[in-house]
Scaffold this motif. Structure first.
Motif, PDB file in Angstrom:
ATOM      1  N   HIS A   1       4.392   4.645  12.471  1.00 48.66           N
ATOM      2  CA  HIS A   1       4.237   4.578  11.215  1.00 48.66           C
ATOM      3  C   HIS A   1       5.537   5.554  10.249  1.00 48.66           C
ATOM      4  O   HIS A   1       5.129   7.037  10.600  1.00 48.66           O
ATOM      5  CB  HIS A   1       3.235   4.917  10.817  1.00 48.66           C
TER       6      HIS A   1
ATOM      7  N   HIS B   1       7.366   8.171   8.322  1.00 48.72           N
ATOM      8  CA  HIS B   1       8.237   7.815   6.547  1.00 48.72           C
ATOM      9  C   HIS B   1      10.362   8.443   6.987  1.00 48.72           C
ATOM     10  O   HIS B   1      10.304   9.574   8.178  1.00 48.72           O
ATOM     11  CB  HIS B   1       7.269   9.177   6.099  1.00 48.72           C
TER      12      HIS B   1
ATOM     13  N   ARG C   1       1.233  -0.910   0.191  1.00 47.34           N
ATOM     14  CA  ARG C   1      -0.008   0.175  -0.535  1.00 47.34           C
ATOM     15  C   ARG C   1       0.774   1.493   0.238  1.00 47.34           C
ATOM     16  O   ARG C   1       1.132   1.633  -1.119  1.00 47.34           O
ATOM     17  CB  ARG C   1      -1.132  -0.133   0.923  1.00 47.34           C
ATOM     18  N   ASP C   2       0.888   1.337   1.322  1.00 46.81           N
ATOM     19  CA  ASP C   2       2.648   2.650   1.088  1.00 46.81           C
ATOM     20  C   ASP C   2       3.171   2.717   0.049  1.00 46.81           C
ATOM     21  O   ASP C   2       3.830   3.535  -0.689  1.00 46.81           O
ATOM     22  CB  ASP C   2       2.929   2.865   2.696  1.00 46.81           C
TER      23      ASP C   2
ATOM     24  N   ASN D   1       9.161   4.206   3.874  1.00 49.70           N
ATOM     25  CA  ASN D   1       8.854   4.123   4.851  1.00 49.70           C
ATOM     26  C   ASN D   1      10.075   3.545   5.494  1.00 49.70           C
ATOM     27  O   ASN D   1      11.178   3.756   5.445  1.00 49.70           O
ATOM     28  CB  ASN D   1       7.444   3.260   4.910  1.00 49.70           C
TER      29      ASN D   1
HETATM   30 ZN    ZN Z   1       2.476   6.702   5.670  1.00 49.72          ZN
END
Ligand code: ZN
Ligand code: KIV
Length: 513
Positions: A201, A203, A12-13, A237
């Motif tokens: 989460h 980045h 997804r990301d 990420n």
């Molecule tokens: Zn993200």
């Protein structure tokens, strides 16, 4: 040892990275490997984003049994309903809903007041709970949000039924001290936080994603999110393999278990790199080509005397057998099948036979077949979906000399089965190939990036080409592997075109050949 959950968002990301475009067969292959890797949760896509995303999420939810499969949804009923349709066949249906909570996002992106955001968040979680037993709620841009507002909204969404609270550093802005402090503040101030999972989460815009994730773990996070090889929007990420290995190597400090199968790291990393066409920088921690290379004399001397002088991680720890000699020219079908099974491939007899034919071709030109070669070959067979109609390269020939104008002649099967051929010149061999292929494919191509690299080591190593282009205005990446880099280049070019055609949903019939 405290156990934390690993939430993988490669599909997804990670898939949101510029130029990455995986088809459903490739996503399923990655999901199955993530299951072997030991991810607790696999975020398989964003079902409301497109029919292709929906299909992939639905098929992954029906395939994966040992990891929870989730999908992303905005805080709107239509997204959540679509996610339910895609995910309801999974073992433990889980949805991931998000809404931004920072002043800058609420005012300028959502154009909502904090109270309106609060109402929307509560309503979306309540709606999701009608279907899903497991609901993760994310406060997008949490690290730039007002901590008191965060505490209030988190409490409300927990009351509404959220089972996991995720606090992303969406733009990679936080420092480890700040990010850790946010987790401590939320842990200390939200009533009921002990009854839900608390997730990090991160980045990597400032290169602090790994440090930030570890700071969150030290301050109460019970789940961490990231991707394989750190792929993702902008600078990516956090790389999950870095987190898993850091927690393992420094277990005396962290005292954390993840459930990750460290021996699957190399293979997972290699698969993601191969299928996304996103090459791994040589000095990348844990999985880079040079991660275990000791160049300087002093280091080599130390390593010979005692490996502990300079080696804190061994290739074996992450299952790196890439240069291990596995088969040779005279290996038979039985030995080949045996090796494929040992490497964890589950191919049908037809695919195995096809892979064996490819292996024999390769063994004719390459003396030693190492595990990396077999991995590429078997993976290509595994995801090779003959249903997908494609342009298929029949041959490419290049005429090059320092005193001549480079000329290429390429022939390919068109989607309707017709064999077409054309020639073109170029400033170099590669441009001549590009120009000849552009004459063959119907549409406008603009090359954005082109890279060739070797698979494994040695002068007869396989060549891999990755081409990032716009085809008919859409950005797409193609890749392929061959013994010769020019052949790999031509195949990668057509691979990109095919991907875009399939993505655009064009009705094209099965290619011949
Ligand atoms: Zn993200
Ligand atoms: O980075 C982010 O904020 C996200 C959310 C959708 C969770 O990816």
């Amino acid at each position: 040892m405290r156990k934390i959950d690993i939430f993988d968002t490669t599909l997804r990301d990670g898939e949101q990275s510029a130029g990455i475009n995986l088809n459903t067969a490739e996503k399923i292959e990655i999901a199955r490997q993530l299951e072997r890797f030991g991810a607790t949760i696999i975020e398989s896509g964003f079902p409301a984003a497109s029919p292709g995303d929906f299909d992939a999420v639905q098929r992954i939810a029906g395939t994966v049994k040992n990891s929870i499969v989730t999908g992303l949804a905005r805080s709107v009923e239509s997204d959540i309903s679509r996610a339910w349709e895609a995910l309801k066949g999974g073992e433990q249906p889980h949805v991931h809903i998000f809404i931004a909570t920072s002043p800058i996002h609420m005012e300028h992106k959502l154009m909502k007041t904090p109270e309106q955001v609060m109402e929307t968040a509560i309503a979306s979680v309540k709606y999701a709970k009608k279907f899903f037993p497991l609901v993760q709620w994310s406060a997008e841009d949490a690290s730039r949000s007002d901590p008191e507002f965060l505490v209030r909204i988190i409490r409300k969404v927990i009351e509404a039924g959220a089972t996991t609270i995720n606090l992303p550093d969406t733009v990679g802005y936080a420092t480890p001290a700040e990010y850790g402090a946010m987790f401590k503040y939320v842990t200390d101030n939200v009533i009921g936080i002990e009854n839900v999972k608390l997730s990090a989460h991160c980045h990597n815009d400032l290169g602090m994603a790994t440090a930030n994730t570890l700071a969150a773990i030290e301050n109460g996070a019970t789940q961490v999110e990231g991707t394989i090889n750190g792929i993702g929007e902008r600078a990516g990420n956090v790389a999950l393999e870095e987190i898993a290995v850091a927690l393992h190597i420094r277990k005396q400090i962290y005292e954390i278990e993840t459930g990750i199968q460290l021996k699957e790291i190399k293979r997972t990393s290699q698969l993601v790199s191969q299928l996304t066409g996103s090459l791994i920088q040589p000095n990348k921690a844990v999985v880079g080509k040079n991660a275990f290379a000791h160049e300087s004399g002093i280091h080599q001397d130390g390593m010979l005397k005692n490996p502990l002088t300079y080696e804190i991680i061994t290739p074996e720890l992450i299952g790196d057998a890439s240069t291990q000699l596995v088969l040779g020219k005279h290996s038979g079908r039985h030995a080949f099948k045996d090796r494929a099974i040992k490497m964890g491939f589950e191919l049908s007899d037809e695919k195995l036979n096809q892979a064996f034919v490819e292996f024999k071709k390769l063994a004719d030109s390459k003396k030693e077949i190492v595990e990396d070669d077999l991995f590429v070959l078997l993976t290509d067979q595994q995801i090779n979906d003959k249903e997908v109609p494609v342009y298929e390269l029949e041959s490419v020939q290049v005429h090059y000399g320092t005193a001549n104008i480079p000329t290429a002649t390429a022939s390919a099967y068109k989607p309707d089965g017709e064999l077409i051929r054309d020639s073109a010149t170029g400033a170099g061999s590669v441009e001549a190939i590009f120009n000849s292929l552009e004459r063959l494919v119907a549409g406008k191509v603009h090359i954005l990036d082109y890279r060739v690299t070797s698979i494994g080591k040695g002068r007869d190593a396989l060549g891999e080409a990755v081409i990032n282009m716009t085809y008919n205005g859409e950005t797409v990446t193609g890749r392929d592997v061959a013994q010769d880099v020019l052949e790999a280049t031509a195949k990668a070019y057509l691979n990109a075109v095919n991907r875009q055609l399939v993505k655009a949903g064009q009705k094209i019939s099965v290619a011949a050949g």
